[in-house]
Design a protein around this motif. Structure first.
Motif, short mmCIF file in Angstrom:
data_model
loop_
_atom_site.label_atom_id
_atom_site.label_comp_id
_atom_site.label_asym_id
_atom_site.label_seq_id
_atom_site.Cartn_x
_atom_site.Cartn_y
_atom_site.Cartn_z
N LEU A 3 1.88 5.22 -4.29
CA LEU A 3 1.22 4.67 -3.12
C LEU A 3 2.26 3.47 -2.90
O LEU A 3 2.37 2.51 -3.44
CB LEU A 3 -0.21 4.10 -3.49
N ALA A 4 2.65 3.62 -1.41
CA ALA A 4 3.49 2.54 -0.90
C ALA A 4 2.48 1.46 -0.16
O ALA A 4 1.58 2.00 0.42
CB ALA A 4 4.46 3.16 0.01
N PRO A 5 2.88 0.11 -0.66
CA PRO A 5 2.16 -0.78 0.40
C PRO A 5 2.35 -0.97 1.82
O PRO A 5 3.35 -0.36 2.19
CB PRO A 5 2.82 -2.12 -0.49
N VAL A 6 1.26 -1.12 2.34
CA VAL A 6 1.34 -1.09 3.78
C VAL A 6 1.12 -2.68 4.27
O VAL A 6 0.23 -3.32 3.89
CB VAL A 6 0.30 -0.20 4.44
N ALA A 7 2.03 -2.90 5.23
CA ALA A 7 2.14 -4.45 5.71
C ALA A 7 1.94 -4.37 7.31
O ALA A 7 2.42 -3.43 8.01
CB ALA A 7 3.13 -5.23 5.23
N VAL A 8 1.40 -5.43 8.08
CA VAL A 8 1.24 -5.56 9.29
C VAL A 8 2.06 -6.98 9.55
O VAL A 8 2.03 -7.75 9.03
CB VAL A 8 0.00 -5.50 9.88
N GLY A 38 1.12 -9.80 6.63
CA GLY A 38 0.39 -9.66 5.47
C GLY A 38 0.22 -8.13 5.00
O GLY A 38 0.52 -7.19 6.02
N HIS A 39 -0.49 -8.07 4.05
CA HIS A 39 -0.59 -6.64 3.55
C HIS A 39 -1.99 -6.25 4.05
O HIS A 39 -2.95 -7.12 4.22
CB HIS A 39 -0.77 -6.43 1.89
N ILE A 40 -2.15 -4.84 4.27
CA ILE A 40 -3.69 -4.20 4.57
C ILE A 40 -4.43 -4.22 3.35
O ILE A 40 -4.06 -3.86 2.40
CB ILE A 40 -3.60 -2.78 5.32
N ASP A 41 -5.54 -5.08 3.36
CA ASP A 41 -6.53 -4.74 2.24
C ASP A 41 -7.32 -3.37 2.30
O ASP A 41 -7.33 -2.67 3.18
CB ASP A 41 -7.84 -5.76 2.36
N GLY A 42 -7.69 -2.89 1.04
CA GLY A 42 -8.23 -1.61 0.99
C GLY A 42 -9.35 -1.35 1.85
O GLY A 42 -10.24 -2.39 2.06
N GLY A 43 -9.42 -0.29 2.71
CA GLY A 43 -10.95 0.04 3.48
C GLY A 43 -10.63 -0.96 4.88
O GLY A 43 -11.66 -0.83 5.37
N THR A 48 -7.51 -4.43 12.41
CA THR A 48 -8.37 -5.62 11.74
C THR A 48 -7.47 -6.34 10.53
O THR A 48 -7.64 -7.48 10.55
CB THR A 48 -9.62 -4.72 10.71
N ALA A 49 -6.61 -5.76 10.04
CA ALA A 49 -5.89 -6.37 9.11
C ALA A 49 -4.99 -7.56 10.08
O ALA A 49 -4.52 -8.70 9.73
CB ALA A 49 -4.78 -5.50 8.49
N MET A 50 -4.30 -7.04 10.91
CA MET A 50 -3.61 -7.95 11.83
C MET A 50 -4.37 -9.24 12.53
O MET A 50 -3.97 -10.16 12.45
CB MET A 50 -2.71 -7.13 13.02
N ASP A 79 10.97 -2.69 -3.69
CA ASP A 79 10.04 -1.72 -3.64
C ASP A 79 10.06 -1.06 -2.33
O ASP A 79 10.51 -1.70 -1.44
CB ASP A 79 8.48 -2.29 -3.74
N GLU A 80 9.04 0.09 -2.06
CA GLU A 80 9.24 0.64 -1.05
C GLU A 80 8.04 0.33 -0.07
O GLU A 80 6.94 0.12 -0.85
CB GLU A 80 8.93 2.26 -1.34
N TYR A 81 8.04 0.07 1.12
CA TYR A 81 6.79 -0.25 2.23
C TYR A 81 6.85 0.46 3.24
O TYR A 81 7.99 0.85 3.60
CB TYR A 81 7.42 -1.84 2.51
N VAL A 82 5.79 0.10 3.84
CA VAL A 82 5.63 0.79 5.44
C VAL A 82 5.02 -0.35 6.11
O VAL A 82 3.95 -0.97 5.67
CB VAL A 82 4.63 1.98 5.51
N SER A 83 5.96 -0.65 6.98
CA SER A 83 5.42 -2.16 7.71
C SER A 83 5.14 -1.57 9.30
O SER A 83 6.01 -1.02 9.87
CB SER A 83 6.45 -2.90 7.84
N PHE A 84 4.01 -1.96 9.79
CA PHE A 84 3.45 -1.75 11.19
C PHE A 84 3.94 -2.99 11.85
O PHE A 84 3.40 -4.12 11.63
CB PHE A 84 2.12 -1.30 11.27
N PHE A 85 4.56 -3.04 13.25
CA PHE A 85 4.55 -4.00 13.79
C PHE A 85 3.74 -3.97 15.22
O PHE A 85 3.83 -3.19 15.79
CB PHE A 85 6.34 -4.26 14.41
#
Length: 141
Positions: A3-8, A38-43, A48-50, A79-85
């Motif tokens: 599972l790669a961490p996801v950030a906004v 920051g990172h997206i919290d679970g669920g 909403t995270a942004m 580490d590997e990340y997926v980042s949304f802008f």
């Protein structure tokens, strides 16, 4: 299972300037500039995270309707990340440094003159945004 961490990340651009913060005392890229992120919290949904991160870090309120995903970066660092802008077309409130224990400067910079100590992947994402590149990967060999 991997599972790669996801950030906004928030691209808050007004009149050719972008809001950036200098990381401080976080253990990651301290002394370098980034954007509200920051990172997206679970669920938690992406927008909403942004909205949460914008409130927590800069004290501003953003409506989901005013947020648009403008880029995705698949990043390999340690580490590997997926980042949304995401770009915010509007917000309410005054920009205030809400986390002085993690940020020692919150300033708007000209898009043509970003600080030399901008985190490289953030610089790349801003360049991609300006040139209309929606997806990119960085750090892969």
């Amino acid at each position: 299972m991997f599972l790669a961490p996801v950030a906004v990340h928030l691209l808050l651009v007004r009149d050719g300037k972008i809001l950036m913060l200098r990381r401080y005392n976080t253990g990651y890229q301290d002394g370098n500039y980034s954007v509200v992120a920051g990172h997206i919290d679970g669920g938690e949904q992406l927008k909403t995270a942004m909205i949460r991160e914008a409130r927590e870090e800069a004290g501003i309120e953003i409506s989901p309707a005013d947020l648009t995903v403008v880029g995705v970066l698949h990043l390999m660092e340690d580490d590997e990340y997926v980042s949304f802008f995401l770009h915010a077309s509007r917000y309410s409130g005054e920009v205030v440094n809400m986390e002085p224990d993690k940020c020692d400067d919150l300033t708007c910079f000209d898009l043509d003159d970003l600080p030399p100590n901008t985190i490289p992947y953030v610089r790349r994402a801003i360049q991609n945004y300006r040139s209309g590149v929606w997806f990119d990967s960085l750090g892969w060999r």
